[in-house]
Design a protein around this motif. Structure first.
Motif, PDB file in Angstrom:
ATOM      1  N   ILE A 210      -8.564  16.295  18.370  1.00 13.79           N
ATOM      2  CA  ILE A 210      -9.242  14.974  18.409  1.00 13.79           C
ATOM      3  C   ILE A 210      -9.687  14.556  19.705  1.00 13.79           C
ATOM      4  O   ILE A 210      -8.769  14.707  20.738  1.00 13.79           O
ATOM      5  N   ARG A 211     -10.908  14.065  19.862  1.00 13.26           N
ATOM      6  CA  ARG A 211     -11.197  13.278  21.323  1.00 13.26           C
ATOM      7  C   ARG A 211     -11.397  11.772  20.940  1.00 13.26           C
ATOM      8  O   ARG A 211     -11.994  11.330  19.941  1.00 13.26           O
ATOM      9  N   VAL A 212     -10.500  11.031  21.682  1.00 19.27           N
ATOM     10  CA  VAL A 212     -10.682   9.728  21.557  1.00 19.27           C
ATOM     11  C   VAL A 212     -11.136   9.183  22.728  1.00 19.27           C
ATOM     12  O   VAL A 212     -10.569   9.037  23.714  1.00 19.27           O
ATOM     13  N   PHE A 213     -12.311   8.565  22.513  1.00 18.63           N
ATOM     14  CA  PHE A 213     -13.038   7.661  23.864  1.00 18.63           C
ATOM     15  C   PHE A 213     -12.276   6.326  23.273  1.00 18.63           C
ATOM     16  O   PHE A 213     -12.481   5.665  22.114  1.00 18.63           O
ATOM     17  N   PHE A 214     -11.982   5.690  24.377  1.00 16.51           N
ATOM     18  CA  PHE A 214     -11.459   4.341  24.417  1.00 16.51           C
ATOM     19  C   PHE A 214     -12.321   3.391  25.390  1.00 16.51           C
ATOM     20  O   PHE A 214     -12.468   3.834  26.678  1.00 16.51           O
ATOM     21  N   PHE A 215     -12.723   2.080  25.215  1.00 22.17           N
ATOM     22  CA  PHE A 215     -12.980   1.289  26.038  1.00 22.17           C
ATOM     23  C   PHE A 215     -12.306  -0.104  25.693  1.00 22.17           C
ATOM     24  O   PHE A 215     -12.352  -0.741  24.792  1.00 22.17           O
ATOM     25  N   LYS A 216     -11.701  -0.193  26.828  1.00 22.82           N
ATOM     26  CA  LYS A 216     -10.610  -1.677  26.639  1.00 22.82           C
ATOM     27  C   LYS A 216      -9.577  -0.979  25.764  1.00 22.82           C
ATOM     28  O   LYS A 216      -8.859  -0.080  25.833  1.00 22.82           O
ATOM     29  N   THR A 217      -9.459  -1.880  24.699  1.00 26.14           N
ATOM     30  CA  THR A 217      -8.358  -1.634  23.423  1.00 26.14           C
ATOM     31  C   THR A 217      -9.110  -1.079  22.568  1.00 26.14           C
ATOM     32  O   THR A 217      -8.397  -1.094  21.346  1.00 26.14           O
ATOM     33  N   THR A 218     -10.498  -0.805  22.399  1.00 25.37           N
ATOM     34  CA  THR A 218     -11.125  -0.240  21.130  1.00 25.37           C
ATOM     35  C   THR A 218     -11.146   1.148  21.184  1.00 25.37           C
ATOM     36  O   THR A 218     -11.498   1.831  22.277  1.00 25.37           O
ATOM     37  N   LEU A 219     -10.444   1.937  20.302  1.00 24.45           N
ATOM     38  CA  LEU A 219     -10.653   3.481  20.010  1.00 24.45           C
ATOM     39  C   LEU A 219     -11.679   4.037  19.188  1.00 24.45           C
ATOM     40  O   LEU A 219     -12.090   3.446  18.220  1.00 24.45           O
ATOM     41  N   TYR A 220     -12.255   5.003  19.599  1.00 29.95           N
ATOM     42  CA  TYR A 220     -13.162   5.723  19.082  1.00 29.95           C
ATOM     43  C   TYR A 220     -12.759   7.267  18.814  1.00 29.95           C
ATOM     44  O   TYR A 220     -13.049   8.038  19.436  1.00 29.95           O
TER      45      TYR A 220
END
Length: 317
Positions: A210-220
């Motif tokens: 799994i690759r989880v990109f995050f920006f602030k507290t939003t996870l993708y």
């Protein structure tokens, strides 16, 4: 004003800039590939002011440091002899670190060059463990005896770089990192009794990555189905360009989401990419984090429109 620090060749920066300019004209961009003049960093007993490439930073509200750094060294000094350049680069890095801190004290600074430079895998492993996320059993050693003992404990072990992949160019040859690979008995036998610090981990049989990109507290989060290909089964980054892995959006269990958010807070990161694996018992296991990790492929494969979301955050929130 929004300030974006990226690079001309970075797809993500380019797409996000199109969205930002769709919403506002009040944006400036600095590219890593370009020389950027530092007009002034003035520190007095009353205040601290900065002006970069004619940009008065007091008028900047948010900074998105997407990729690379700012280049304050002109190309004429970058092409000088290696010893002088090494010194000048250290001076520049010290300035960049201070500048990030100064700007981050007065405005929202998302991303970081120095978090990428100071990407210490061991520290992040410990922080993940402290947040309740499983990690692989890991050994860092300079001893063949300790390495052999670790090897004997597990069915298989792997090794990876402690920090960065090696990339040394010579005139007629070069030394390059082999990425993550399985350590064999023959490899250990051929090693001397003592060697440079080396990181090894238990090899965990995984269902997928799994690759989880995050920006602030939003996870993708995105699942990478790497196990169906012998070339990528140990690490999806041993890419098969002819037959790429299938990548699909995935839902994380709520408790894993919360552990990741706790890790993000504990690590002091505002954006980045986290690599996890899911083992045969459905355990989620942390591998590493990349503070300036790629997100273009996550956005496209999963239809997340991350660049659009980032642009809306920078302009409207």
């Amino acid at each position: 004003m929004v300030l974006v620090i990226g690079d001309t060749s970075d797809i993500t920066t380019n797409i996000a800039m199109e969205w930002i300019r769709h919403y506002t004209k009040n944006v400036k961009r600095i590219n890593f590939s370009d020389y950027t003049p530092l007009d002034s960093l003035k520190i007095t007993n009353q205040n601290c002011t900065t002006k970069i490439a004619s940009i008065d930073t007091s008028k900047v509200e948010k900074i998105w440091h997407r990729r690379g750094s700012i280049r304050f060294l002109p190309s004429t000094l970058r092409n000088t002899n290696s010893s002088l350049y090494t010194y000048l680069k250290k001076e520049e890095d010290s300035l960049l670190k201070s500048l990030e801190d100064i700007l981050g004290d007065t405005k929202e600074y998302i991303g970081s060059y120095h978090k990428e430079v100071e990407n210490y895998k061991i520290d992040y492993l410990l922080k993940a463990k402290d947040c309740g996320i499983r990690i692989p059993d890991t050994l860092i050693t300079t001893s063949k005896k300790e390495l052999q003992s670790f090897f004997n404990t597990y069915d298989q072990i792997i090794t990876k770089d402690i920090r960065y992949g090696i990339k040394i160019k010579a005139q007629d040859s070069g030394i390059y990192s082999g990425g993550t690979f399985v350590v064999s008995e023959d490899i250990i036998t051929s090693m001397k009794e003592h060697f440079a610090p080396t990181l090894v981990q238990e090899k965990i049989e995984k269902t997928y990555e799994i690759r989880v990109f995050f920006f602030k507290t939003t996870l993708y989060p995105m699942a990478i189905l790497s196990q169906n290909d012998s070339k990528t089964s140990v690490d999806y980054r041993n890419y098969n360009r002819e037959k790429p892995n299938r990548n699909v959006p995935v839902l994380l269990p709520k408790h894993i989401e919360q552990q990741i958010l706790n890790f993000i807070k504990k690590s002091g990161l505002s954006t980045g990419s986290i690599d996890l694996i899911v083992d045969k018992s459905d355990n989620y296991i942390f591998l590493e984090v990349n503070p300036q990790g790629q997100l273009d492929w996550v956005s496209k494969h999963c239809n997340y429109y991350i660049e659009k979301n980032i642009a809306e955050y920078l302009v409207f929130k």
